[in-house]
Design an enzyme around this catalytic site. Structure first.
Site, PDB file in Angstrom:
ATOM      1  N   PRO A   2      37.438  42.444  35.694  1.00 55.77           N
ATOM      2  CG  PRO A   2      36.141  44.387  35.734  1.00 55.77           C
ATOM      3  CD  PRO A   2      37.501  43.877  35.364  1.00 55.77           C
ATOM      4  CD  GLU A   3      38.297  36.374  35.271  1.00 53.67           C
ATOM      5  OE1 GLU A   3      37.824  35.230  35.132  1.00 53.67           O
ATOM      6  OE2 GLU A   3      39.431  36.580  35.727  1.00 53.67           O
TER       7      GLU A   3
END
Length: 293
Positions: A2-3
């Site tokens: 998850p960015e």
DNA sequence: CACTTGACCTGTCCGC
DNA sequence: TGCGGACAGGTCAAGT
């Protein structure tokens, strides 16, 4: 994994679903995922009502009316999925969901609400964490004191961006993009995608990249982040949004996970190399060889 | 001081 | 089929 776009997608979902709900119970089957003292949890979390859901860099902040906040980092394989809400999720079918019955074997924490719904914090690799903190102390965390500006902020000009990148002249441009104290929220996927768009080789040293190229990188980075948020993020293996659904950005990706496939610009074969200790996807034609700079 | 590598973990994939 | 090892990558601590 998850960015910024994935965490923002989760935030958008939770901001629709959580505010107004009151927490009735919380349990962690893997204590390291939620290391707070039970007594603190009992006083400041149980009975609290959610007032807002915010994001800074890759960190989610669920604000409570007790003046405490749940601060959450999903690291690589974290998921936050709400189930059993009286709020309708909309048109999606259950088959859109990547996750099945919850809890499952990767569930580390369950937060229960007064309407019977439950928030599941799943994390296969156990790198992620959530912790309960006084809301006024959140910004005093070391991470928040040192983290760089939001790349999508209106306040961040191209000149600001270039100036911050140039703080690490001897590093590779990719390592610099991944440095959270330079710019917030960029991880492996969007580093590769934005460098491809700006036609910069990831292994090139910052002091070998022109202002013009860095200006391209500023524009490309913002463009890929915007597009990914619009597509609900990138699902490689684990990532899902607050409803358990996958994101579709990777079907629009031009470099990431495209080794062996032709470059969309020139037809050359995308290769995978190692830069800054990470798997790195590059078009050897458009982005050139590092050694030629 | 600037920068790189290892640790934290589990699941998957590859070669033997 | 089973097994060992490489790999996936966000962040912090430790090492060069």
């Amino acid at each position: 994994m998850p960015e910024l776009p994935e965490v923002e997608t989760i935030r958008l979902g939770l901001a629709q679903l959580l505010p107004g709900k009151r927490i009735t119970a919380a349990e962690a089957s893997w204590p390291k995922s939620f290391p707070n003292e039970p007594a603190v949890v009992a006083v400041h979390l149980i009975g609290a009502r959610v007032t807002a859901v915010r994001r800074r860099a890759k960190v989610l902040i669920i604000e409570l009316d007790t003046l405490y906040s749940l601060v959450i980092h999903l690291k690589m394989t974290g998921q936050l999925v709400l189930r059993g809400s009286t709020v309708d999720f909309g048109a999606g079918h259950p088959s859109d969901s990547l996750v099945g019955e919850l809890p499952d074997k990767s569930t580390r924490v369950i937060i229960q609400f007064d309407d019977g719904s439950k928030l599941f914090f799943n994390d296969q690799r156990k790198f992620g964490w959530m912790r309960l903190l006084p809301t006024v102390d959140v910004e005093a965390l070391d991470f928040f004191k040192t983290v760089g500006p939001e790349p999508l902020s209106d306040d961040l000009s191209a000149q600001d961006f270039i100036q911050r990148i140039r703080r690490r002249p001897g590093s590779t441009i990719k390592a610099t993009l991944l440095d959270q104290t330079v710019i917030a929220g960029v991880g492996n996927i969007y580093a590769d995608e934005s460098l491809f768009g700006a036609k910069i080789h990831p292994a090139k040293r910052v002091n070998e990249v022109s202002d013009e190229r860095l200006s391209d990188l500023y524009r490309e980075l913002r463009a890929v982040l915007h597009l990914s948020i619009q597509k609900g993020g990138s699902t490689d293996k684990n990532y899902v949004d607050a409803e358990g659904k996958q994101g579709s950005y990777l079907s629009f990706a031009k470099a990431y996970k495209r080794a062996g496939k032709p470059c969309a610009n020139c037809g050359a074969i995308i290769i995978k190399i190692r830069v800054a200790g990470r798997g790195t996807h590059v078009c050897p034609n458009c982005q050139g060889e590092a050694s030629t700079y």
